[in-house]
Design an enzyme around this catalytic site. Structure first.
Site, short mmCIF file in Angstrom:
data_model
loop_
_atom_site.label_atom_id
_atom_site.label_comp_id
_atom_site.label_asym_id
_atom_site.label_seq_id
_atom_site.Cartn_x
_atom_site.Cartn_y
_atom_site.Cartn_z
N SER A 125 50.39 8.05 6.31
CA SER A 125 50.82 9.38 6.75
C SER A 125 50.28 10.52 5.89
CB SER A 125 52.36 9.43 6.72
OG SER A 125 52.83 10.75 6.78
N GLU A 127 51.99 12.82 4.98
CA GLU A 127 53.04 13.14 4.01
C GLU A 127 52.66 12.65 2.61
OE1 GLU A 127 56.41 14.66 4.16
OE2 GLU A 127 55.20 15.62 5.69
N TYR A 164 60.40 8.89 1.63
CA TYR A 164 59.55 8.38 2.72
C TYR A 164 58.09 8.36 2.30
CZ TYR A 164 56.75 8.67 7.03
OH TYR A 164 55.79 8.48 8.00
P1 NDP Z 1 59.28 6.34 15.46
O1 NDP Z 1 60.37 6.67 14.52
O2 NDP Z 1 59.31 6.89 16.83
O3 NDP Z 1 59.19 4.73 15.61
C1 NDP Z 1 59.43 3.88 14.54
C2 NDP Z 1 59.52 2.47 15.06
O4 NDP Z 1 59.83 1.58 13.96
C3 NDP Z 1 60.63 2.25 16.09
O5 NDP Z 1 60.17 1.37 17.09
C4 NDP Z 1 61.73 1.59 15.28
O6 NDP Z 1 62.60 0.79 16.04
C5 NDP Z 1 60.86 0.71 14.39
N1 NDP Z 1 61.59 0.15 13.25
C6 NDP Z 1 62.37 0.82 12.37
N2 NDP Z 1 62.88 -0.05 11.47
C7 NDP Z 1 62.40 -1.26 11.78
C8 NDP Z 1 62.56 -2.56 11.23
N3 NDP Z 1 63.32 -2.77 10.16
N4 NDP Z 1 61.91 -3.61 11.80
C9 NDP Z 1 61.15 -3.41 12.89
N5 NDP Z 1 60.96 -2.21 13.48
C10 NDP Z 1 61.58 -1.15 12.93
O7 NDP Z 1 57.91 6.72 14.75
P2 NDP Z 1 56.50 7.14 15.38
O8 NDP Z 1 56.24 6.32 16.58
O9 NDP Z 1 56.44 8.63 15.46
O10 NDP Z 1 55.50 6.73 14.22
C11 NDP Z 1 54.96 5.41 14.15
C12 NDP Z 1 54.56 5.12 12.71
O11 NDP Z 1 53.59 6.07 12.29
C13 NDP Z 1 55.69 5.21 11.71
O12 NDP Z 1 55.43 4.24 10.71
C14 NDP Z 1 55.55 6.59 11.11
O13 NDP Z 1 56.09 6.63 9.81
C15 NDP Z 1 54.04 6.74 11.11
N6 NDP Z 1 53.53 8.10 11.22
C16 NDP Z 1 53.94 8.90 12.25
C17 NDP Z 1 53.41 10.15 12.40
C18 NDP Z 1 53.84 11.06 13.50
O14 NDP Z 1 53.56 12.27 13.41
N7 NDP Z 1 54.49 10.55 14.55
C19 NDP Z 1 52.36 10.66 11.49
C20 NDP Z 1 51.98 9.71 10.46
C21 NDP Z 1 52.54 8.47 10.35
P3 NDP Z 1 63.96 1.41 16.71
O15 NDP Z 1 63.54 1.90 18.06
O16 NDP Z 1 64.85 0.23 16.75
O17 NDP Z 1 64.45 2.49 15.81
P1 GDR Z 2 57.60 15.80 9.26
O1 GDR Z 2 58.16 16.18 10.71
O2 GDR Z 2 58.62 15.93 8.22
O3 GDR Z 2 56.34 16.59 9.08
O4 GDR Z 2 57.29 14.25 9.43
P2 GDR Z 2 59.45 17.01 11.15
O5 GDR Z 2 59.24 17.37 12.56
O6 GDR Z 2 60.71 16.31 10.79
O7 GDR Z 2 59.36 18.32 10.20
C1 GDR Z 2 58.24 19.18 10.25
C2 GDR Z 2 58.55 20.44 9.45
O8 GDR Z 2 59.56 21.19 10.11
C3 GDR Z 2 60.53 21.60 9.15
N1 GDR Z 2 61.80 21.86 9.85
C4 GDR Z 2 62.55 20.94 10.47
N2 GDR Z 2 62.37 19.61 10.65
C5 GDR Z 2 63.32 18.94 11.35
N3 GDR Z 2 63.16 17.63 11.58
N4 GDR Z 2 64.41 19.57 11.87
C6 GDR Z 2 64.66 20.91 11.71
O9 GDR Z 2 65.64 21.45 12.17
C7 GDR Z 2 63.65 21.64 10.97
N5 GDR Z 2 63.52 22.94 10.63
C8 GDR Z 2 62.39 23.07 9.96
C9 GDR Z 2 60.57 20.46 8.16
O10 GDR Z 2 61.18 20.86 6.95
C10 GDR Z 2 59.09 20.15 8.05
O11 GDR Z 2 58.48 21.02 7.14
C11 GDR Z 2 56.66 13.73 10.60
C12 GDR Z 2 57.19 12.31 10.82
O12 GDR Z 2 56.72 11.84 12.05
C13 GDR Z 2 56.69 11.39 9.72
O13 GDR Z 2 57.04 10.04 10.05
C14 GDR Z 2 55.17 11.51 9.61
O14 GDR Z 2 54.69 10.68 8.58
C15 GDR Z 2 54.77 12.96 9.37
O15 GDR Z 2 55.26 13.75 10.44
C16 GDR Z 2 53.26 13.14 9.30
#
Ligand code: NDP
Ligand code: GDR
Length: 353
Positions: A125, A127, A164
């Site tokens: 990520s 992050e 995280y």
């Molecule tokens: P989600 O939170 O939507 O999905 C996470 C998935 O992980 C869900 O299917 C969840 O299952 C599963 N999970 C959680 N805990 C466990 C466990 N103990 N064993 C097996 N499965 C588990 O995330 P995204 O789809 O948005 O992201 C996918 C991956 O990419 C994540 O690793 C995230 O950290 C990473 N990522 C995401 C980004 C983004 O912007 N979306 C950017 C960079 C990285 P359940 O449905 O049961 O909760």
């Molecule tokens: P992020 O996504 O932390 O970048 O992680 P998120 O949408 O949670 O926050 C983005 C930015 O918005 C600010 N923010 C808020 N965020 C949330 N969730 N709720 C609020 O009400 C709010 N107000 C302001 C946050 O502080 C932050 O700066 C996502 C996840 O998908 C991670 O798993 C992934 O790794 C990174 O993107 C890349």
């Protein structure tokens, strides 16, 4: 037929990746942890597909991982499983590390013990960069050029700002170490924020698009709704669409050799920019009237600025994003408005029957 195992199949990315791989003729084995209520709403398409199988497993349980990999001997394994909410990781740090860091290690250990190890994708990520960024070398500037915007790429140092992000750094380093030590085909995709109509409601983009759809409905009904509570409006993110990003995951596992890649659009917008654009979709210019800044939603430590440079992914794999910021926001808002219409329609049908 190639077989792929997806850990985290029920999440946003898991659902899109599953559909992509099925369209490419793969057998897809989706791993789903046990939950007390149904959590497969994002994968209804895949569940109906004859080449898709849903199996129970948990990345914190090494035995379940070994069993699944032994049963299916996949060609490719994608680890998307994580406690993926940054804010939540401050409140459930230990759980976040168990799933997000140890979970990846458990899979790597299982893979390296296989006679024929599958190719492995780890969801790393942006992050991990935290408060770090790179700037173009001054030698490439001249007085006529504007100062280029800072960016993060594969050479930018990591400086994680949350439990995280620390867990993701640990997993990313484990991938690099196992690649080097055991000659595994293992890749870390350093993906910047990617959103979609399937994004969880607790992430800021979907929280905003869902609110805007609610406001649109309330206005049509002549009602008012409470203000939208948000934390830090100034944080900047590089937002793309998840559909484009899962393609990059697959591409990483189709190359001659394993590597790590930054995947991003190259454009950065603030949370406020996103809100402004979303309210514009329902013709509201005075968006700040509907927003209340809530200090309790601010994180103990914030990542202020992310803007990815994915030149390497373009150069080596030909990957580039297709969805720009404006169309991303519009797609999300339009989808949430449509969902409300559908919901109202079915409620009306139930009340008349
Ligand atoms: P989600 O939170 O939507 O999905 C996470 C998935 O992980 C869900 O299917 C969840 O299952 C599963 N999970 C959680 N805990 C466990 C466990 N103990 N064993 C097996 N499965 C588990 O995330 P995204 O789809 O948005 O992201 C996918 C991956 O990419 C994540 O690793 C995230 O950290 C990473 N990522 C995401 C980004 C983004 O912007 N979306 C950017 C960079 C990285 P359940 O449905 O049961 O909760
Ligand atoms: P992020 O996504 O932390 O970048 O992680 P998120 O949408 O949670 O926050 C983005 C930015 O918005 C600010 N923010 C808020 N965020 C949330 N969730 N709720 C609020 O009400 C709010 N107000 C302001 C946050 O502080 C932050 O700066 C996502 C996840 O998908 C991670 O798993 C992934 O790794 C990174 O993107 C890349």
């Amino acid at each position: 037929m190639k077989t792929a195992v997806i850990f985290g199949v029920t999440g946003q990315d898991g659902s899109y990746l599953s559909e992509l791989l099925l369209s490419k003729g793969y057998k897809v084995v989706g791993v789903n942890r046990r939950t007390s209520s149904e959590n497969t709403s994002r994968i209804t398409y895949s569940l109906d597909h004859s080449n898709f199988e849903l199996v129970q497993g948990d990345v914190t349980d090494p035995f379940s991982i070994h069993r699944i990999l032994a049963d299916y001997t996949p060609n490719e394994v994608y680890n998307l499983a994580a406690q993926s909410h940054v804010g939540v990781s401050f409140k459930q740090a230990s759980l976040t590390w168990s799933i997000t860091a140890v979970g990846c290690m458990n899979i790597l250990e299982a893979i390296r013990s296989m006679a024929s190890p599958p190719r492995f994708y780890q969801a790393s990520s942006s992050e991990m960069f935290g408060d770090q960024f790179s700037v173009a070398k001054s030698s490439s500037l001249n007085s006529l050029q504007p100062v280029p915007e800072p960016y993060q790429n594969e050479d930018t140092p990591f400086s994680p700002q949350s439990p995280y992000a620390i867990a993701k750094c640990a997993a990313h380093h484990a991938v690099r170490l196992y690649r080097k030590s055991y000659n595994l085909y293992a890749c870390g995709g350093i993906l910047f924020n990617h959103e979609s109509e399937r994004r969880g409601l607790e992430f800021v983009t979907r929280k905003i698009s869902n609110y805007v759809a609610g406001l649109d409905w309330a206005t049509r009904m002549g009602r008012s709704i409470p203000k939208l509570h948000l934390g830090n409006l100034l944080a900047k993110r590089d937002w793309g669409h998840a559909e484009d990003y899962v393609e990059a995951m697959w591409m990483m596992l189709q190359q001659d050799g394993p590597d790590d890649y930054v995947i991003a659009t190259g454009n950065s917008h603030s949370v406020e920019d996103y809100a402004k654009e979303a309210f514009k979709c329902i013709n509201i210019e005075e968006y700040l009237y509907f927003i209340e800044v809530d200090k309790t939603l601010a994180r103990p430590s914030e990542v202020p600025y992310l803007r990815g440079c994915s030149k390497k992914a373009f150069r080596k794999m030909g990957w580039k994003p297709r969805t720009n910021f404006k169309s991303l926001v519009k797609r999300m808002v339009d989808h949430d408005i449509q969902s409300r219409f559908q919901y109202e329609k079915s409620e009306a049908e139930i009340s008349q029957s």
